[in-house]
Design a protein around this motif. Structure first.
Motif, PDB file in Angstrom:
ATOM      1  N   ALA A  81      32.979 -16.860 -27.692  1.00 55.02           N
ATOM      2  CA  ALA A  81      32.348 -16.407 -28.306  1.00 55.02           C
ATOM      3  C   ALA A  81      30.815 -16.131 -27.846  1.00 55.02           C
ATOM      4  O   ALA A  81      30.230 -15.466 -27.573  1.00 55.02           O
ATOM      5  N   GLU A  82      30.547 -16.846 -26.573  1.00 54.64           N
ATOM      6  CA  GLU A  82      29.435 -17.077 -25.660  1.00 54.64           C
ATOM      7  C   GLU A  82      29.732 -15.719 -24.675  1.00 54.64           C
ATOM      8  O   GLU A  82      28.966 -15.089 -24.359  1.00 54.64           O
ATOM      9  N   ALA A  83      31.568 -15.877 -24.537  1.00 56.08           N
ATOM     10  CA  ALA A  83      31.420 -14.402 -23.250  1.00 56.08           C
ATOM     11  C   ALA A  83      31.538 -12.906 -24.131  1.00 56.08           C
ATOM     12  O   ALA A  83      31.085 -12.059 -23.531  1.00 56.08           O
ATOM     13  N   ASP A  84      32.150 -13.142 -24.838  1.00 52.89           N
ATOM     14  CA  ASP A  84      32.303 -12.208 -25.244  1.00 52.89           C
ATOM     15  C   ASP A  84      31.245 -11.621 -26.544  1.00 52.89           C
ATOM     16  O   ASP A  84      31.335 -10.273 -26.896  1.00 52.89           O
ATOM     17  N   CYS A  85      30.139 -12.265 -27.232  1.00 57.21           N
ATOM     18  CA  CYS A  85      29.066 -11.996 -27.784  1.00 57.21           C
ATOM     19  C   CYS A  85      27.728 -12.299 -27.148  1.00 57.21           C
ATOM     20  O   CYS A  85      27.212 -11.677 -27.825  1.00 57.21           O
ATOM     21  N   GLY A  86      27.553 -12.496 -26.183  1.00 53.93           N
ATOM     22  CA  GLY A  86      26.627 -13.069 -25.932  1.00 53.93           C
ATOM     23  C   GLY A  86      25.757 -14.535 -25.773  1.00 53.93           C
ATOM     24  O   GLY A  86      24.687 -14.096 -25.729  1.00 53.93           O
ATOM     25  N   GLY A  87      26.663 -15.352 -27.001  1.00 57.60           N
ATOM     26  CA  GLY A  87      26.070 -16.502 -27.199  1.00 57.60           C
ATOM     27  C   GLY A  87      26.433 -16.994 -28.738  1.00 57.60           C
ATOM     28  O   GLY A  87      27.397 -16.194 -29.177  1.00 57.60           O
ATOM     29  N   LEU A  88      25.819 -17.800 -28.837  1.00 58.84           N
ATOM     30  CA  LEU A  88      26.355 -18.434 -30.147  1.00 58.84           C
ATOM     31  C   LEU A  88      25.243 -19.239 -30.417  1.00 58.84           C
ATOM     32  O   LEU A  88      24.075 -19.669 -30.261  1.00 58.84           O
ATOM     33  N   MET A 134      24.471 -23.860 -29.000  1.00 58.64           N
ATOM     34  CA  MET A 134      23.131 -22.997 -29.694  1.00 58.64           C
ATOM     35  C   MET A 134      22.100 -23.080 -28.636  1.00 58.64           C
ATOM     36  O   MET A 134      20.974 -22.510 -28.685  1.00 58.64           O
ATOM     37  N   LEU A 135      21.676 -24.580 -27.733  1.00 60.34           N
ATOM     38  CA  LEU A 135      20.573 -24.798 -27.414  1.00 60.34           C
ATOM     39  C   LEU A 135      19.893 -23.990 -25.887  1.00 60.34           C
ATOM     40  O   LEU A 135      18.972 -23.703 -26.225  1.00 60.34           O
ATOM     41  N   ARG A 136      22.014 -23.145 -25.725  1.00 62.91           N
ATOM     42  CA  ARG A 136      21.851 -22.431 -24.230  1.00 62.91           C
ATOM     43  C   ARG A 136      21.174 -21.237 -25.689  1.00 62.91           C
ATOM     44  O   ARG A 136      19.919 -20.005 -24.513  1.00 62.91           O
ATOM     45  N   ALA A 137      20.895 -20.763 -26.459  1.00 59.64           N
ATOM     46  CA  ALA A 137      20.717 -19.631 -27.126  1.00 59.64           C
ATOM     47  C   ALA A 137      19.313 -19.847 -27.485  1.00 59.64           C
ATOM     48  O   ALA A 137      18.834 -18.480 -28.028  1.00 59.64           O
ATOM     49  N   GLY A 138      18.895 -20.821 -27.220  1.00 57.32           N
ATOM     50  CA  GLY A 138      17.273 -21.075 -28.481  1.00 57.32           C
ATOM     51  C   GLY A 138      17.276 -21.677 -29.304  1.00 57.32           C
ATOM     52  O   GLY A 138      15.674 -21.833 -30.370  1.00 57.32           O
ATOM     53  N   GLY A 139      18.380 -21.789 -29.822  1.00 56.32           N
ATOM     54  CA  GLY A 139      18.127 -22.268 -31.395  1.00 56.32           C
ATOM     55  C   GLY A 139      19.737 -22.173 -32.375  1.00 56.32           C
ATOM     56  O   GLY A 139      20.290 -21.244 -32.202  1.00 56.32           O
ATOM     57  N   GLY A 140      19.617 -22.013 -33.678  1.00 58.19           N
ATOM     58  CA  GLY A 140      20.614 -22.126 -33.878  1.00 58.19           C
ATOM     59  C   GLY A 140      21.265 -23.002 -35.655  1.00 58.19           C
ATOM     60  O   GLY A 140      19.694 -23.914 -35.946  1.00 58.19           O
ATOM     61  N   ALA A 141      21.899 -22.903 -36.089  1.00 59.52           N
ATOM     62  CA  ALA A 141      22.027 -22.847 -37.475  1.00 59.52           C
ATOM     63  C   ALA A 141      23.840 -23.641 -38.197  1.00 59.52           C
ATOM     64  O   ALA A 141      24.654 -22.787 -37.657  1.00 59.52           O
ATOM     65  N   ILE A 142      24.001 -24.914 -38.445  1.00 61.34           N
ATOM     66  CA  ILE A 142      25.002 -25.019 -38.466  1.00 61.34           C
ATOM     67  C   ILE A 142      25.505 -25.610 -40.156  1.00 61.34           C
ATOM     68  O   ILE A 142      24.179 -26.498 -40.221  1.00 61.34           O
ATOM     69  N   VAL A 143      26.655 -25.022 -41.093  1.00 62.13           N
ATOM     70  CA  VAL A 143      27.431 -25.212 -42.232  1.00 62.13           C
ATOM     71  C   VAL A 143      28.589 -25.873 -41.639  1.00 62.13           C
ATOM     72  O   VAL A 143      29.444 -25.483 -41.638  1.00 62.13           O
ATOM     73  N   ASN A 144      28.600 -27.520 -42.524  1.00 64.59           N
ATOM     74  CA  ASN A 144      29.393 -28.212 -42.236  1.00 64.59           C
ATOM     75  C   ASN A 144      29.965 -28.371 -43.633  1.00 64.59           C
ATOM     76  O   ASN A 144      29.234 -28.317 -44.104  1.00 64.59           O
ATOM     77  N   ALA A 175      21.753 -33.206 -37.676  1.00 61.03           N
ATOM     78  CA  ALA A 175      20.005 -33.044 -37.927  1.00 61.03           C
ATOM     79  C   ALA A 175      18.910 -33.873 -37.202  1.00 61.03           C
ATOM     80  O   ALA A 175      18.239 -32.420 -37.253  1.00 61.03           O
ATOM     81  N   ILE A 176      19.164 -35.009 -37.355  1.00 65.61           N
ATOM     82  CA  ILE A 176      18.186 -35.319 -36.917  1.00 65.61           C
ATOM     83  C   ILE A 176      17.812 -35.626 -35.005  1.00 65.61           C
ATOM     84  O   ILE A 176      16.391 -34.926 -34.407  1.00 65.61           O
ATOM     85  N   GLU A 177      18.943 -35.524 -34.481  1.00 67.36           N
ATOM     86  CA  GLU A 177      19.252 -35.110 -32.794  1.00 67.36           C
ATOM     87  C   GLU A 177      18.593 -33.965 -32.465  1.00 67.36           C
ATOM     88  O   GLU A 177      17.635 -34.293 -31.664  1.00 67.36           O
ATOM     89  N   TYR A 178      18.417 -33.092 -33.677  1.00 68.69           N
ATOM     90  CA  TYR A 178      18.309 -31.466 -33.094  1.00 68.69           C
ATOM     91  C   TYR A 178      17.483 -30.692 -33.636  1.00 68.69           C
ATOM     92  O   TYR A 178      17.586 -29.957 -33.460  1.00 68.69           O
ATOM     93  N   ALA A 179      16.926 -31.269 -34.457  1.00 67.94           N
ATOM     94  CA  ALA A 179      15.563 -30.362 -35.317  1.00 67.94           C
ATOM     95  C   ALA A 179      13.991 -30.198 -34.274  1.00 67.94           C
ATOM     96  O   ALA A 179      14.428 -29.069 -34.431  1.00 67.94           O
ATOM     97  N   PRO A 180      14.058 -31.440 -33.459  1.00 66.65           N
ATOM     98  CA  PRO A 180      12.924 -30.667 -32.125  1.00 66.65           C
ATOM     99  C   PRO A 180      13.542 -29.311 -31.321  1.00 66.65           C
ATOM    100  O   PRO A 180      12.964 -28.826 -31.127  1.00 66.65           O
ATOM    101  N   GLN A 181      14.464 -29.684 -31.114  1.00 61.37           N
ATOM    102  CA  GLN A 181      15.168 -28.496 -30.873  1.00 61.37           C
ATOM    103  C   GLN A 181      16.088 -27.025 -31.397  1.00 61.37           C
ATOM    104  O   GLN A 181      16.687 -26.302 -30.673  1.00 61.37           O
ATOM    105  N   ARG A 182      15.667 -26.398 -32.538  1.00 63.96           N
ATOM    106  CA  ARG A 182      15.590 -25.210 -33.585  1.00 63.96           C
ATOM    107  C   ARG A 182      17.002 -25.404 -33.904  1.00 63.96           C
ATOM    108  O   ARG A 182      17.955 -24.277 -33.598  1.00 63.96           O
ATOM    109  N   VAL A 183      17.770 -26.539 -33.834  1.00 66.46           N
ATOM    110  CA  VAL A 183      19.357 -26.519 -34.215  1.00 66.46           C
ATOM    111  C   VAL A 183      18.970 -27.183 -35.353  1.00 66.46           C
ATOM    112  O   VAL A 183      19.032 -28.252 -35.625  1.00 66.46           O
TER     113      VAL A 183
END
Length: 254
Positions: A81-88, A134-144, A175-183
Motif C-alpha cells: 500500500a505504501e509503495a504503490d499508493c504512497g501511504g496508508l 498511518m503514523l508515517r502518513a500523519g494519522g489514520g483510521a481503522i475499523v475492526n 485506540a487509547i494508545e494512538y489517539a494522541p497521534q491521530r490514529v
C-alpha cells in the motif's frame, strides 16, 4: 461512481476479506468515495474480480492476495500500500471465518486455533503494521469487524465468540494508545448479514429462523454495514475512537 457520501479522495485504504460480502461492499463504497483501495483476500483471482468491478465503475483499486493469519503477509500488504499508493490512511480488518458448530467440550483444537488465528491474530497482525504506516502518513483510521457475538454468547461457537470479544479489547487498547497521534480505532458489530458465508451454507429454513431472531424481522445487508464502517473511517467521525458500534436490527436490544 457519482454517489460520493464521504471524501476519501486523498486516502489509501486496505480492506481484508474484500472479495465478497461486507468486505466487498466496504471496498466498493470507499472507492466510490475517492479512495485508492487495496482489495485483499485469499486468492488473487477473487481480489482481481472486485478490482475489475471498481475500476469499471471509475474507481481506483489494487489487488493483493494475502492470508491474514500470516504475519509476514500482513506486513507485505502494508508495504505494498505504501509503495504503490504512497501511504496508508485507512484500514478495515474484516477477514474472518465461522468454524464448525460444536459445543465447547467437543470443539476440535485445530479448528479452535484456526478460528483464533484468522479472526483475532489476523487483526493484530494487520494493526501491527497498519498503525506504524498511518503514523508515517500523519494519522489514520481503522475499523475492526467484530460481531454481535462480541457482546453476547452463542451456543456452539466458542472460538468465534471468544475472538470477537477479544477483538473489542484489542480495539480499545490501540485506540487509547494512538489517539494522541491521530490514529482512531473502532469496531463494528454486525448481526446476521446476507453474505455468501450464510447464503451458500444455510438452507432457506435456517435463514428464515435467523431472520426471526432480529426484531426488524430480517437479515441485514453488506451495504448497511458498509455505511457505518465508512462513516467511522471518515472525518465526520473525528471524535469517535475506542468504540463498538452495532448493526444488528435490534438483535441485542431485548
Amino acid at each position: 461512481m457519482t454517489d460520493i457520501r464521504f471524501d476519501f479522495s486523498d486516502k489509501t485504504a486496505i480492506v481484508t476479506g474484500a472479495a465478497s460480502g461486507i468486505g466487498q461492499a466496504v471496498a466498493q463504497e470507499l472507492a466510490a468515495s475517492g479512495a485508492c483501495v487495496i482489495v485483499s483476500d485469499l486468492t488473487a483471482a477473487a481480489c482481481r474480480a472486485v478490482v475489475d468491478q471498481i475500476t469499471e465503475a471509475g474507481g481506483r483499486a489494487r489487488a493483493f492476495a494475502a492470508d491474514v493469519s500470516d504475519e509476514t503477509a500482513m506486513r507485505a500488504l502494508v508495504d505494498f500500500a505504501e509503495a504503490d499508493c504512497g501511504g496508508l490512511h485507512l484500514a478495515v480488518n474484516n477477514a474472518g471465518i465461522g468454524g464448525p458448530s460444536l459445543p465447547t467440550g467437543a470443539y476440535p483444537v485445530e479448528d479452535w486455533r484456526r478460528v483464533i488465528d484468522i479472526n483475532l491474530n489476523g487483526v493484530f497482525y494487520g494493526m501491527r503494521w497498519q498503525i506504524p504506516a498511518m503514523l508515517r502518513a500523519g494519522g489514520g483510521a481503522i475499523v475492526n469487524m467484530s460481531s454481535i457475538l462480541g457482546s453476547v454468547g452463542f451456543a456452539h461457537a466458542a472460538p468465534y465468540v471468544a475472538a470477537k470479544h477479544a477483538l473489542l479489547g484489542l480495539t480499545r487498547t490501540a485506540a487509547i494508545e494512538y489517539a494522541p497521534q491521530r490514529v482512531r480505532v473502532n469496531a463494528v458489530g454486525p448481526a446476521f448479514i446476507n453474505t455468501p458465508l450464510l447464503s451458500d451454507n444455510l438452507s432457506p429454513e435456517v435463514l428464515a429462523g435467523l431472520a426471526a431472531l432480529h426484531p426488524m424481522g430480517r437479515i441485514g445487508t453488506p451495504q448497511e454495514v458498509s455505511a457505518l464502517t465508512c462513516f467511522l473511517l471518515s472525518e465526520r467521525a473525528s471524535f469517535i475512537t475506542g468504540s463498538y458500534h452495532l448493526v444488528d436490527g435490534g438483535y441485542t436490544a431485548p
